[in-house]
Design a protein around this motif. Structure first.
Motif, PDB file in Angstrom:
ATOM      1  N   ARG A 132     -43.027 -30.073  19.615  1.00  0.00           N
ATOM      2  CA  ARG A 132     -43.073 -29.049  18.565  1.00  0.00           C
ATOM      3  C   ARG A 132     -44.411 -29.113  17.828  1.00  0.00           C
ATOM      4  O   ARG A 132     -44.970 -30.198  17.643  1.00  0.00           O
ATOM      5  CB  ARG A 132     -41.920 -29.269  17.589  1.00  0.00           C
ATOM      6  CG  ARG A 132     -40.559 -29.197  18.246  1.00  0.00           C
ATOM      7  CD  ARG A 132     -39.453 -29.462  17.252  1.00  0.00           C
ATOM      8  NE  ARG A 132     -39.400 -28.434  16.208  1.00  0.00           N
ATOM      9  CZ  ARG A 132     -38.526 -28.454  15.212  1.00  0.00           C
ATOM     10  NH1 ARG A 132     -37.645 -29.440  15.111  1.00  0.00           N
ATOM     11  NH2 ARG A 132     -38.531 -27.483  14.293  1.00  0.00           N
ATOM     12  N   PRO A 133     -44.945 -27.965  17.382  1.00  0.00           N
ATOM     13  CA  PRO A 133     -46.219 -27.973  16.647  1.00  0.00           C
ATOM     14  C   PRO A 133     -46.150 -28.872  15.421  1.00  0.00           C
ATOM     15  O   PRO A 133     -45.170 -28.841  14.662  1.00  0.00           O
ATOM     16  CB  PRO A 133     -46.396 -26.501  16.248  1.00  0.00           C
ATOM     17  CG  PRO A 133     -45.607 -25.735  17.265  1.00  0.00           C
ATOM     18  CD  PRO A 133     -44.422 -26.599  17.574  1.00  0.00           C
ATOM     19  N   ALA A 134     -47.188 -29.691  15.238  1.00  0.00           N
ATOM     20  CA  ALA A 134     -47.220 -30.617  14.112  1.00  0.00           C
ATOM     21  C   ALA A 134     -48.533 -30.561  13.350  1.00  0.00           C
ATOM     22  O   ALA A 134     -48.537 -30.723  12.130  1.00  0.00           O
ATOM     23  CB  ALA A 134     -46.982 -32.047  14.600  1.00  0.00           C
ATOM     24  N   MET A 135     -49.637 -30.336  14.051  1.00  0.00           N
ATOM     25  CA  MET A 135     -50.940 -30.471  13.404  1.00  0.00           C
ATOM     26  C   MET A 135     -51.997 -29.685  14.181  1.00  0.00           C
ATOM     27  O   MET A 135     -51.946 -29.605  15.404  1.00  0.00           O
ATOM     28  CB  MET A 135     -51.312 -31.962  13.356  1.00  0.00           C
ATOM     29  CG  MET A 135     -52.635 -32.287  12.718  1.00  0.00           C
ATOM     30  SD  MET A 135     -53.946 -32.578  13.935  1.00  0.00           S
ATOM     31  CE  MET A 135     -53.569 -34.261  14.454  1.00  0.00           C
ATOM     32  N   VAL A 136     -52.938 -29.107  13.436  1.00  0.00           N
ATOM     33  CA  VAL A 136     -54.110 -28.475  14.041  1.00  0.00           C
ATOM     34  C   VAL A 136     -55.290 -29.425  13.844  1.00  0.00           C
ATOM     35  O   VAL A 136     -55.551 -29.891  12.738  1.00  0.00           O
ATOM     36  CB  VAL A 136     -54.403 -27.107  13.418  1.00  0.00           C
ATOM     37  CG1 VAL A 136     -55.722 -26.550  13.954  1.00  0.00           C
ATOM     38  CG2 VAL A 136     -53.270 -26.125  13.724  1.00  0.00           C
ATOM     39  N   GLU A 137     -55.987 -29.691  14.927  1.00  0.00           N
ATOM     40  CA  GLU A 137     -57.017 -30.731  14.970  1.00  0.00           C
ATOM     41  C   GLU A 137     -58.378 -30.096  15.278  1.00  0.00           C
ATOM     42  O   GLU A 137     -58.512 -29.360  16.258  1.00  0.00           O
ATOM     43  CB  GLU A 137     -56.621 -31.720  16.067  1.00  0.00           C
ATOM     44  CG  GLU A 137     -57.541 -32.872  16.330  1.00  0.00           C
ATOM     45  CD  GLU A 137     -56.971 -33.743  17.433  1.00  0.00           C
ATOM     46  OE1 GLU A 137     -56.564 -34.878  17.127  1.00  0.00           O
ATOM     47  OE2 GLU A 137     -56.915 -33.289  18.596  1.00  0.00           O
ATOM     48  N   ALA A 188     -53.169 -22.682   4.815  1.00  0.00           N
ATOM     49  CA  ALA A 188     -53.386 -22.382   6.237  1.00  0.00           C
ATOM     50  C   ALA A 188     -54.276 -21.163   6.396  1.00  0.00           C
ATOM     51  O   ALA A 188     -54.039 -20.126   5.765  1.00  0.00           O
ATOM     52  CB  ALA A 188     -52.053 -22.151   6.925  1.00  0.00           C
ATOM     53  N   ASP A 189     -55.317 -21.302   7.232  1.00  0.00           N
ATOM     54  CA  ASP A 189     -56.114 -20.123   7.559  1.00  0.00           C
ATOM     55  C   ASP A 189     -55.423 -19.376   8.697  1.00  0.00           C
ATOM     56  O   ASP A 189     -54.330 -19.751   9.142  1.00  0.00           O
ATOM     57  CB  ASP A 189     -57.562 -20.499   7.879  1.00  0.00           C
ATOM     58  CG  ASP A 189     -57.728 -21.315   9.157  1.00  0.00           C
ATOM     59  OD1 ASP A 189     -56.787 -21.370   9.986  1.00  0.00           O
ATOM     60  OD2 ASP A 189     -58.812 -21.907   9.344  1.00  0.00           O
ATOM     61  N   ALA A 190     -56.041 -18.317   9.172  1.00  0.00           N
ATOM     62  CA  ALA A 190     -55.387 -17.480  10.183  1.00  0.00           C
ATOM     63  C   ALA A 190     -55.090 -18.259  11.456  1.00  0.00           C
ATOM     64  O   ALA A 190     -54.004 -18.112  12.051  1.00  0.00           O
ATOM     65  CB  ALA A 190     -56.266 -16.263  10.487  1.00  0.00           C
ATOM     66  N   ASP A 191     -56.020 -19.106  11.909  1.00  0.00           N
ATOM     67  CA  ASP A 191     -55.795 -19.902  13.118  1.00  0.00           C
ATOM     68  C   ASP A 191     -54.676 -20.919  12.907  1.00  0.00           C
ATOM     69  O   ASP A 191     -53.803 -21.086  13.772  1.00  0.00           O
ATOM     70  CB  ASP A 191     -57.083 -20.630  13.518  1.00  0.00           C
ATOM     71  CG  ASP A 191     -58.149 -19.685  14.050  1.00  0.00           C
ATOM     72  OD1 ASP A 191     -57.779 -18.626  14.593  1.00  0.00           O
ATOM     73  OD2 ASP A 191     -59.341 -20.006  13.917  1.00  0.00           O
ATOM     74  N   ASP A 192     -54.704 -21.612  11.769  1.00  0.00           N
ATOM     75  CA  ASP A 192     -53.649 -22.574  11.466  1.00  0.00           C
ATOM     76  C   ASP A 192     -52.283 -21.887  11.471  1.00  0.00           C
ATOM     77  O   ASP A 192     -51.310 -22.396  12.050  1.00  0.00           O
ATOM     78  CB  ASP A 192     -53.861 -23.204  10.080  1.00  0.00           C
ATOM     79  CG  ASP A 192     -55.154 -23.971   9.944  1.00  0.00           C
ATOM     80  OD1 ASP A 192     -55.649 -24.497  10.950  1.00  0.00           O
ATOM     81  OD2 ASP A 192     -55.681 -24.043   8.808  1.00  0.00           O
ATOM     82  N   ALA A 193     -52.205 -20.753  10.787  1.00  0.00           N
ATOM     83  CA  ALA A 193     -50.929 -20.048  10.646  1.00  0.00           C
ATOM     84  C   ALA A 193     -50.369 -19.639  11.996  1.00  0.00           C
ATOM     85  O   ALA A 193     -49.171 -19.813  12.269  1.00  0.00           O
ATOM     86  CB  ALA A 193     -51.119 -18.823   9.741  1.00  0.00           C
ATOM     87  N   GLN A 194     -51.218 -19.122  12.865  1.00  0.00           N
ATOM     88  CA  GLN A 194     -50.756 -18.676  14.178  1.00  0.00           C
ATOM     89  C   GLN A 194     -50.262 -19.848  15.003  1.00  0.00           C
ATOM     90  O   GLN A 194     -49.200 -19.776  15.637  1.00  0.00           O
ATOM     91  CB  GLN A 194     -51.876 -17.957  14.906  1.00  0.00           C
ATOM     92  CG  GLN A 194     -51.477 -17.480  16.303  1.00  0.00           C
ATOM     93  CD  GLN A 194     -52.626 -16.808  17.040  1.00  0.00           C
ATOM     94  OE1 GLN A 194     -53.752 -16.788  16.554  1.00  0.00           O
ATOM     95  NE2 GLN A 194     -52.342 -16.264  18.208  1.00  0.00           N
ATOM     96  N   VAL A 217     -46.614 -20.655  10.644  1.00  0.00           N
ATOM     97  CA  VAL A 217     -46.378 -20.522   9.203  1.00  0.00           C
ATOM     98  C   VAL A 217     -47.142 -19.310   8.691  1.00  0.00           C
ATOM     99  O   VAL A 217     -47.971 -18.730   9.400  1.00  0.00           O
ATOM    100  CB  VAL A 217     -46.823 -21.793   8.441  1.00  0.00           C
ATOM    101  CG1 VAL A 217     -46.010 -22.997   8.883  1.00  0.00           C
ATOM    102  CG2 VAL A 217     -48.327 -22.053   8.627  1.00  0.00           C
ATOM    103  N   ALA A 218     -46.881 -18.943   7.447  1.00  0.00           N
ATOM    104  CA  ALA A 218     -47.595 -17.826   6.842  1.00  0.00           C
ATOM    105  C   ALA A 218     -49.011 -18.247   6.483  1.00  0.00           C
ATOM    106  O   ALA A 218     -49.268 -19.405   6.130  1.00  0.00           O
ATOM    107  CB  ALA A 218     -46.865 -17.351   5.587  1.00  0.00           C
ATOM    108  N   GLU A 219     -49.937 -17.311   6.585  1.00  0.00           N
ATOM    109  CA  GLU A 219     -51.300 -17.607   6.154  1.00  0.00           C
ATOM    110  C   GLU A 219     -51.291 -17.973   4.670  1.00  0.00           C
ATOM    111  O   GLU A 219     -50.618 -17.331   3.864  1.00  0.00           O
ATOM    112  CB  GLU A 219     -52.189 -16.393   6.401  1.00  0.00           C
ATOM    113  CG  GLU A 219     -53.666 -16.681   6.296  1.00  0.00           C
ATOM    114  CD  GLU A 219     -54.520 -15.561   6.843  1.00  0.00           C
ATOM    115  OE1 GLU A 219     -55.735 -15.544   6.528  1.00  0.00           O
ATOM    116  OE2 GLU A 219     -53.988 -14.701   7.592  1.00  0.00           O
ATOM    117  N   GLY A 220     -51.992 -19.043   4.315  1.00  0.00           N
ATOM    118  CA  GLY A 220     -51.987 -19.544   2.953  1.00  0.00           C
ATOM    119  C   GLY A 220     -50.932 -20.592   2.681  1.00  0.00           C
ATOM    120  O   GLY A 220     -50.925 -21.197   1.596  1.00  0.00           O
ATOM    121  N   ALA A 221     -50.017 -20.854   3.636  1.00  0.00           N
ATOM    122  CA  ALA A 221     -48.987 -21.886   3.450  1.00  0.00           C
ATOM    123  C   ALA A 221     -49.654 -23.249   3.285  1.00  0.00           C
ATOM    124  O   ALA A 221     -50.670 -23.527   3.928  1.00  0.00           O
ATOM    125  CB  ALA A 221     -48.036 -21.908   4.635  1.00  0.00           C
TER     126      ALA A 221
END
Length: 249
Positions: A136-141, A186-192, A196-200
């Protein structure tokens, strides 16, 4: 019934998983040595080894004549566990994973150049990956390396496993690291990628890793979903305070 080492590892894995899932929650007593001996058809030796391993990870109390109690649901980690997400997952009993979004050679912008102590526009290698925890998604690196380090990744399958281990195997000297921890939207890439919602709010860990002579070899930006990871600060009077990464699941 296996040998002592296999039994010790089996008991450790069982208890770690039960604590992580909160089958045994903080404050709960663990099964007694005799109960574990009966459950695993073993002697007290492997049971005591398993208990010692969990105490070293900060998961359970020392007992000292009383019933052993669960202290936390997440283990502290070694230096390798803090630097390497894959190693952290495995030490914690989770399955790591990764989906690479890009591996690029590019000129360093002024901020990255400052972090790596190189001139602006000097070539660097950047890796952008989604990291998984038990699928499951956990982190953007976002990882960045000077070219002399990052060149080892240009022909490496970054979906195949640990970048840290590959760099170590390639002879890169990674001796110590500093970490800066804060929260970020979260930026747009993180959110996608994280769903999650952008800004989360995300937990951000910015890391700089150095060789034994103090030369920067990595500047990274990791962004974790809330509830996926937390950090423990271990302090000893008169000594620096290293950070240890732990899973919050």
């Amino acid at each position: 019934m296996g040998n002592g080492r296999q039994q010790h590892e089996e008991i450790t894995a069982y208890l770690r998983s039960a604590i992580s899932s909160q089958e045994f929650a903080p404050g709960d007593p663990l099964p007694s040595e005799s109960e574990l001996c009966q459950r695993f058809e073993t002697s007290r030796g492997p049971v005591r080894q398993a208990m010692a391993a969990l105490r070293a990870e900060g998961l359970i109390s020392s007992g000292r004549g009383r019933r052993t109690i669960v202290l936390d649901t997440v283990p502290t980690q070694s230096f390798d566990g803090v630097i390497s997400y894959s190693e952290w997952c495995r030490q914690s009993g989770f399955e790591p994973g990764q989906l690479t979004q890009s591996v690029t050679r590019r000129p360093a912008d002024p901020a990255l150049a400052a972090a790596l102590e190189i001139e602006p526009r000097t070539p660097v290698v950047s890796v952008f990956r989604l990291r998984l925890l038990n699928g499951r998604p956990a982190m953007v690196e976002r990882l960045n390396y000077p070219l002399e380090v990052g060149r080892h990744l240009l022909t490496f399958d970054t979906d195949s496993g640990s970048i840290y281990q590959h760099l170590i195997d390639s002879g890169v000297d990674i001796n110590n690291a500093t970490r800066t921890i804060d929260a970020i939207g979260a930026d747009a890439d993180d959110a996608q990628l994280l769903g999650v919602a952008e800004g989360a709010p995300l937990l951000r860990v910015r890391r700089r890793a150095f060789t034994s002579n103090g030369t920067p070899v990595e500047s990274s930006d990791d962004r974790y979903l809330p509830g996926t990871a937390s950090f423990t600060l271990n302090t000893i009077r008169g000594n620096p305070s290293p950070l240890s990464m732990v899973s919050a699941r």
